[in-house]
Design an enzyme around this catalytic site. Structure first.
Site, PDB file in Angstrom:
ATOM      1  N   ASP A 316      15.642  42.677  57.830  1.00  0.00           N
ATOM      2  CA  ASP A 316      15.576  43.809  56.909  1.00  0.00           C
ATOM      3  C   ASP A 316      16.589  43.508  55.796  1.00  0.00           C
ATOM      4  O   ASP A 316      17.521  42.726  56.003  1.00  0.00           O
ATOM      5  CB  ASP A 316      15.964  45.086  57.660  1.00  0.00           C
ATOM      6  CG  ASP A 316      16.177  46.243  56.723  1.00  0.00           C
ATOM      7  OD1 ASP A 316      15.274  46.538  55.930  1.00  0.00           O
ATOM      8  OD2 ASP A 316      17.270  46.856  56.775  1.00  0.00           O
ATOM      9  N   ASP A 512      18.916  47.595  60.783  1.00  0.00           N
ATOM     10  CA  ASP A 512      19.962  48.580  61.065  1.00  0.00           C
ATOM     11  C   ASP A 512      19.513  50.019  60.878  1.00  0.00           C
ATOM     12  O   ASP A 512      20.214  50.948  61.292  1.00  0.00           O
ATOM     13  CB  ASP A 512      21.169  48.337  60.143  1.00  0.00           C
ATOM     14  CG  ASP A 512      20.890  48.746  58.709  1.00  0.00           C
ATOM     15  OD1 ASP A 512      21.717  49.440  58.115  1.00  0.00           O
ATOM     16  OD2 ASP A 512      19.820  48.372  58.181  1.00  0.00           O
ATOM     17  N   ASP A 516      13.740  50.848  61.071  1.00  0.00           N
ATOM     18  CA  ASP A 516      13.630  49.518  61.672  1.00  0.00           C
ATOM     19  C   ASP A 516      13.359  49.573  63.172  1.00  0.00           C
ATOM     20  O   ASP A 516      13.032  48.551  63.778  1.00  0.00           O
ATOM     21  CB  ASP A 516      14.916  48.713  61.435  1.00  0.00           C
ATOM     22  CG  ASP A 516      15.127  48.367  59.971  1.00  0.00           C
ATOM     23  OD1 ASP A 516      14.112  48.180  59.271  1.00  0.00           O
ATOM     24  OD2 ASP A 516      16.285  48.307  59.530  1.00  0.00           O
TER      25      ASP A 516
END
Length: 619
Positions: A316, A512, A516
């Site tokens: 990410d 995080d 996600d």
């Protein structure tokens, strides 16, 4: 442990006396008595353990094998060998206990993060309470030298916080009003008051303790194989030993039962699977302990084993590769009569209820520019696109280019690096605001380190515009970048990557945020950033990086590969030595002493090898 050492020493002393002191024929019973006394001191718990296991239905285990072999040696007159077998077996058990204790200590050192009390601030003064009795919103006082009892936000005071128990970071960090303190860290210099953010059960310290305490319950494939192997292996070798003791004397001329019983007993001693049963789990247990000391929490041996096979890393962007601290860097009105402050006022009003980093940066900019913040009505968040709201009777859209396109609004193109927030009202395009996020200082080195570890593909998924995503990906040397991804799109992309990968190669996703969590759960290995990561991400992840340092990823890979390699070394070594000595025992070449080495000696060597997984400081 001390009691066992005394027993072994006393038993060994009696055995030496029995071997050295030559008794006359009429006093032979005294030598036998010394052997028996030595045996009883060393092995009474093993024999009783074997008997108890039989009554509990667990017939075939190492206690039974050692009891049969040692008592059988006594029955055929091999007193010294029978006693020595039991003493050496106990020495091996002592090594095993010491190794397990050391591994447990490396993990249980984390248990020091458990807070003893919380100083609750009340109208009557400060009251010392159990952290579990303190509630969200309560105010607590934390004096120098005390452990932070719950996750909280500083209200007054400044200090330095030691987070080494959580993240492995040895340098204390400064903390002042408005900063977050994580439970389990230590207040070093200044007294502060803070407001509690969550209950103890949801605090950082409590979650870490829960992860560590449950890690050993998740076995690796190697551990599962050894468990299944032992279940079938032990009854097979006992049956073979019985055949070896009975059949050859009946079929081979000039052979005696005494000779073949001795061979069968040696066969039993060699066959004890303790080297495999202990050293393999210990390899992974030690790896988990070594990783935890470096601020890397692995939720089980199975995840450690899978991490060693990872060939694809998917990241990410926001909060993972970047700091997640957004700042407004440009405001560009596109409609006549709309000023920069007016554009900022409308955008901020629509985003006012959101806790997203972009919304927070808009509010921070508005406060700095003294922009009046209006109330918005009917605020509705559109996942992965933005928000819509009613402001001053106007229908306002604030979000990305996709949101504008879906509502038939043509928006300006921005080529500057950063996230572009477009603003429209009643179908008219008002302008855009550029928000930039700084790349983490270690991100480039972390990607390079992963590639040096043999990672074949590094991919980035982001909800940002293609220009922003491509800019970050190129700067970091990523192999692929997928931009403008909704949470559902990220899952689809990971599914596509999983389908393309080799069945033996694993895929790891690093994230995080709350959005996600589905991807972390779908990947072969989900890795969450623990210090700043959301609760949902940490719960869904298999590995948690407590210091949020991306360089810890390559270290986690090295630890996982070392633990897996040592487990394989122990498996091959133990099986090879045992197989060779089993053949020699059945052939009558191996003595009882060689059999003892093949059991206890191999176990000790394998355990000492497994303990190398604890040494991770220089990795």
């Amino acid at each position: 442990m001390k009691c066992k050492a005394i027993r072994i020493a006393a038993s060994a002393a009696l055995l030496v006396c029995a071997l050295i002191i030559k008794m006359p024929a009429e006093m032979a019973w005294l030598s036998t008595a010394l052997y028996v006394a030595s045996y009883v001191i060393a092995g009474y718990d093993i024999v009783f353990g074997a008997i108890k296991s039989i009554f509990r239905g667990n017939v075939f285990n190492e206690n039974l094998l050692m009891s049969i072999a040692s008592i059988g040696a006594f029955c055929v007159g091999e007193f010294s060998e029978g006693t020595a077998v039991m003493i050496l077996f106990q020495i091996g058990e002592a090594f095993q206990d010491a190794a397990v204790d050391k591994s447990r200590r490396s993990i249980s050192s984390l248990m020091n993060i458990r807070p003893d009390h919380a100083n609750l601030v009340t109208d009557e003064g400060i009251i010392r309470k159990d952290p579990e009795d303190v509630h969200t919103g309560d105010v607590i006082s934390i004096t120098p030298g005390e452990r932070v009892p719950l996750d909280c936000v500083i209200l007054t005071g400044e200090t330095y916080i030691d987070t080494s128990a959580l993240s492995g970071e040895t340098v204390p960090r400064a903390a002042r009003e408005g900063d977050t303190l994580l439970s389990g860290s230590i207040n070093t210099v200044g007294a502060v008051t803070a407001r509690v953010m969550c209950e103890y059960g949801e605090s950082t310290a409590s979650r870490i303790l829960d992860l560590v305490e449950n890690a050993s319950a998740r076995k690796s494939n190697s551990e599962k194989f050894i468990t299944r192997f032992s279940r079938y292996y032990t009854p097979i070798v006992v049956s073979l030993a019985l055949i070896l003791a009975i059949i050859p004397p009946l079929l081979i001329k000039e052979s005696t039962f005494s000779e073949w019983i001795h061979r069968a007993l040696s066969f039993l001693v060699v066959s004890c699977p303790c080297a495999l049963v202990i050293s393999i789990p210990l390899s992974f247990f030690g790896g988990i302990g070594g990783a935890s000391a470096s601020g890397i929490l692995v939720k089980g041996g199975n995840y450690l084993e899978a991490l060693a096979k990872v060939k694809t890393f998917v990241f990410d962007k926001t909060g993972t590769l970047t700091k997640g601290t957004f700042e407004v860097t440009d405001i560009q009105p596109q409609l006549e009569g709309i000023s920069k402050n007016e554009l900022l006022r409308i955008a901020c009003a629509a985003e006012r209820a959101s806790s997203h980093p972009i919304a927070m940066s808009l509010k921070k900019k508005a406060e700095a520019e003294l922009v009046r913040l209006d109330e918005a009505e009917n605020i509705r968040e559109i996942a992965g696109r933005g928000v819509c709201a009613s402001i001053d009777g106007q229908s306002v859209l604030v979000g990305n280019a996709r949101l504008m396109s879906e509502n038939g609004i043509e928006c300006a193109e921005n080529k500057a690096a950063g996230t572009t927030v477009h603003v429209a009202a009643d179908g008219k395009y008002l302008g855009y605001i550029v928000i930039s996020d700084e790349i983490k200082s270690e991100a480039h080195d972390a990607i390079a380190a992963l590639k040096r570890e043999g990672i074949e593909r590094v991919v980035m998924l982001t909800g940002d515009a293609r220009s922003v995503g491509r800019s970050v990906a190129d700067e970091l040397g990523m192999d692929e970048c997928f931009a403008e991804q909704l949470p559902s799109d990220k899952v689809e992309r990971v599914n596509e990557l999983l389908e393309k990968s080799d069945g033996n190669d694993k895929l790891a996703f690093v994230g995080d945020g709350i959005n996600d969590a589905p991807v972390l759960a779908r990947a072969d290995i989900g890795i969450a950033m623990g210090a700043l990561g959301s609760d949902a991400a940490i719960e869904a992840a298999d590995v948690v990086i407590m210091n949020d340092n991306l360089l810890s990823l390559s270290k986690a890979m090295r630890i996982a590969r070392k633990a897996t390699c040592i487990a394989k070394e122990n498996t091959v070594f133990a099986i090879a030595v045992k197989a060779a000595v089993l053949v020699l025992s059945a052939s009558g070449v191996a003595s009882m002493w060689m059999a003892v080495f093949a059991d206890v000696g191999v176990a000790v060597i394998a355990i000492l090898n497994a303990m190398r997984t604890l040494r991770t400081n220089k990795m």
